[in-house]
Design a protein around this motif. Structure first.
Motif, PDB file in Angstrom:
ATOM      1  N   UNK A  48       0.744  -1.174  -0.029  1.00 59.66           N
ATOM      2  CA  UNK A  48       0.028   0.157   0.032  1.00 59.66           C
ATOM      3  C   UNK A  48       0.618   1.343   0.083  1.00 59.66           C
ATOM      4  N   UNK A  49       2.054   1.311   0.760  1.00 57.01           N
ATOM      5  CA  UNK A  49       2.787   2.530   0.880  1.00 57.01           C
ATOM      6  C   UNK A  49       4.253   2.065   1.115  1.00 57.01           C
ATOM      7  N   UNK A  50       5.032   3.114   1.316  1.00 59.26           N
ATOM      8  CA  UNK A  50       6.478   3.071   1.470  1.00 59.26           C
ATOM      9  C   UNK A  50       6.894   4.026   2.377  1.00 59.26           C
ATOM     10  N   UNK A  51       7.959   3.786   2.827  1.00 56.12           N
ATOM     11  CA  UNK A  51       8.898   4.754   3.874  1.00 56.12           C
ATOM     12  C   UNK A  51      10.346   4.821   3.558  1.00 56.12           C
ATOM     13  N   UNK A  52      11.133   5.724   3.361  1.00 61.57           N
ATOM     14  CA  UNK A  52      12.301   5.629   2.801  1.00 61.57           C
ATOM     15  C   UNK A  52      13.015   6.585   3.730  1.00 61.57           C
ATOM     16  N   UNK A  53      14.313   6.212   4.422  1.00 57.19           N
ATOM     17  CA  UNK A  53      15.093   6.872   5.119  1.00 57.19           C
ATOM     18  C   UNK A  53      16.370   6.995   4.188  1.00 57.19           C
ATOM     19  N   UNK A  54      16.729   8.253   3.779  1.00 56.00           N
ATOM     20  CA  UNK A  54      17.938   8.304   2.872  1.00 56.00           C
ATOM     21  C   UNK A  54      18.888   9.325   3.718  1.00 56.00           C
ATOM     22  N   UNK A  55      20.189   8.615   3.571  1.00 53.56           N
ATOM     23  CA  UNK A  55      21.231   9.272   4.177  1.00 53.56           C
ATOM     24  C   UNK A  55      22.213  10.036   3.213  1.00 53.56           C
ATOM     25  N   UNK A  56      22.352  11.079   3.021  1.00 54.57           N
ATOM     26  CA  UNK A  56      22.859  11.940   1.927  1.00 54.57           C
ATOM     27  C   UNK A  56      24.314  12.275   2.165  1.00 54.57           C
ATOM     28  N   UNK A  57      25.360  11.651   2.220  1.00 56.32           N
ATOM     29  CA  UNK A  57      26.751  12.235   2.618  1.00 56.32           C
ATOM     30  C   UNK A  57      26.733  11.620   4.104  1.00 56.32           C
ATOM     31  N   UNK A  63      13.338  12.011   5.025  1.00 51.85           N
ATOM     32  CA  UNK A  63      12.267  10.786   4.949  1.00 51.85           C
ATOM     33  C   UNK A  63      11.588  11.241   3.848  1.00 51.85           C
ATOM     34  N   UNK A  64      11.316  10.053   3.238  1.00 55.72           N
ATOM     35  CA  UNK A  64      10.271  10.072   2.025  1.00 55.72           C
ATOM     36  C   UNK A  64       9.320   9.172   2.300  1.00 55.72           C
ATOM     37  N   UNK A  65       7.933   9.565   2.143  1.00 49.47           N
ATOM     38  CA  UNK A  65       6.924   8.554   2.253  1.00 49.47           C
ATOM     39  C   UNK A  65       6.005   8.740   1.382  1.00 49.47           C
ATOM     40  N   UNK A  66       5.069   7.629   1.154  1.00 55.00           N
ATOM     41  CA  UNK A  66       4.096   7.996  -0.144  1.00 55.00           C
ATOM     42  C   UNK A  66       3.405   6.578  -0.402  1.00 55.00           C
ATOM     43  N   UNK A  67       2.182   6.753  -1.109  1.00 54.63           N
ATOM     44  CA  UNK A  67       1.415   5.680  -1.328  1.00 54.63           C
ATOM     45  C   UNK A  67       2.222   4.868  -2.529  1.00 54.63           C
ATOM     46  N   UNK A  68       2.070   3.576  -2.372  1.00 58.65           N
ATOM     47  CA  UNK A  68       2.507   2.506  -3.457  1.00 58.65           C
ATOM     48  C   UNK A  68       3.781   2.508  -3.699  1.00 58.65           C
ATOM     49  N   UNK A  69       4.261   2.010  -4.858  1.00 54.84           N
ATOM     50  CA  UNK A  69       5.667   1.902  -5.179  1.00 54.84           C
ATOM     51  C   UNK A  69       5.482   2.243  -6.767  1.00 54.84           C
ATOM     52  N   UNK A  70       6.263   3.391  -6.835  1.00 57.10           N
ATOM     53  CA  UNK A  70       6.244   3.860  -8.465  1.00 57.10           C
ATOM     54  C   UNK A  70       4.918   4.049  -9.088  1.00 57.10           C
ATOM     55  N   UNK A  71       3.790   4.493  -8.254  1.00 57.02           N
ATOM     56  CA  UNK A  71       2.407   4.667  -8.854  1.00 57.02           C
ATOM     57  C   UNK A  71       1.559   3.655  -8.685  1.00 57.02           C
ATOM     58  N   UNK A  86      13.668   2.304  -9.232  1.00 58.16           N
ATOM     59  CA  UNK A  86      13.346   3.783  -9.077  1.00 58.16           C
ATOM     60  C   UNK A  86      14.868   4.328  -9.005  1.00 58.16           C
ATOM     61  N   UNK A  87      14.572   5.614  -8.465  1.00 55.92           N
ATOM     62  CA  UNK A  87      16.029   6.621  -8.727  1.00 55.92           C
ATOM     63  C   UNK A  87      15.986   7.517  -7.091  1.00 55.92           C
TER      64      UNK A  87
END
Length: 128
Positions: A48-57, A63-71, A86-87
């Motif tokens: 149904x949805x996703x949550x990403x924890x992105x560490x840049x450097x 934190x990126x959240x959203x419905x589904x996986x690439x739409x 995805x990217x």
């Protein structure tokens, strides 16, 4: 390839640096990640949805959240696999990601948090 299994749902991740769409002198680094979700359980699920924890450097986190996986909110039957690419864009040549997919088990409506293993995003020039 990194992998993690939660509730008999296996998630595998592989990555690669997208050199042709990266501009290092402008601190723009693009990475692709390929996700493979395999349902080893006896019940169908729907992601149904996703949550990403992105560490840049070293210090920048988002934190990126959203419905589904690439739409899409894919249904994955027992013994089947769903894959997508995805990217992620970073300002540094080194980063990492981890996260969760939130799914529903179709047989009983139970909510599942499926862990996505941590993976590294590394521009190849750092290896020299």
């Amino acid at each position: 390839m990194n992998s993690a299994t939660t509730c008999d749902i296996e998630i595998r991740v592989s990555t690669h640096f997208v050199d042709e769409h990266s501009v290092p002198f402008s601190d723009e680094y693009l990475f692709a990640y390929h996700i493979r979700i395999t349902n080893h359980s006896s019940a169908a699920i729907q992601v149904m949805s996703r949550e990403w924890h992105i560490h840049d450097g070293i210090a920048v986190k988002r934190l990126v959240t959203g419905d589904g996986l690439v739409g899409k909110q894919p249904h994955i039957a027992p013994g089947h696999t769903h894959e997508y690419v995805s990217y992620c864009n970073l300002k540094h040549p080194l980063g990492r990601m981890h996260g969760s997919f939130f799914a529903i088990r179709k047989s009983d409506g139970k909510s599942l948090e499926l862990k996505v293993p941590a993976f590294t995003l590394l521009a190849p020039h750092l290896l020299n």
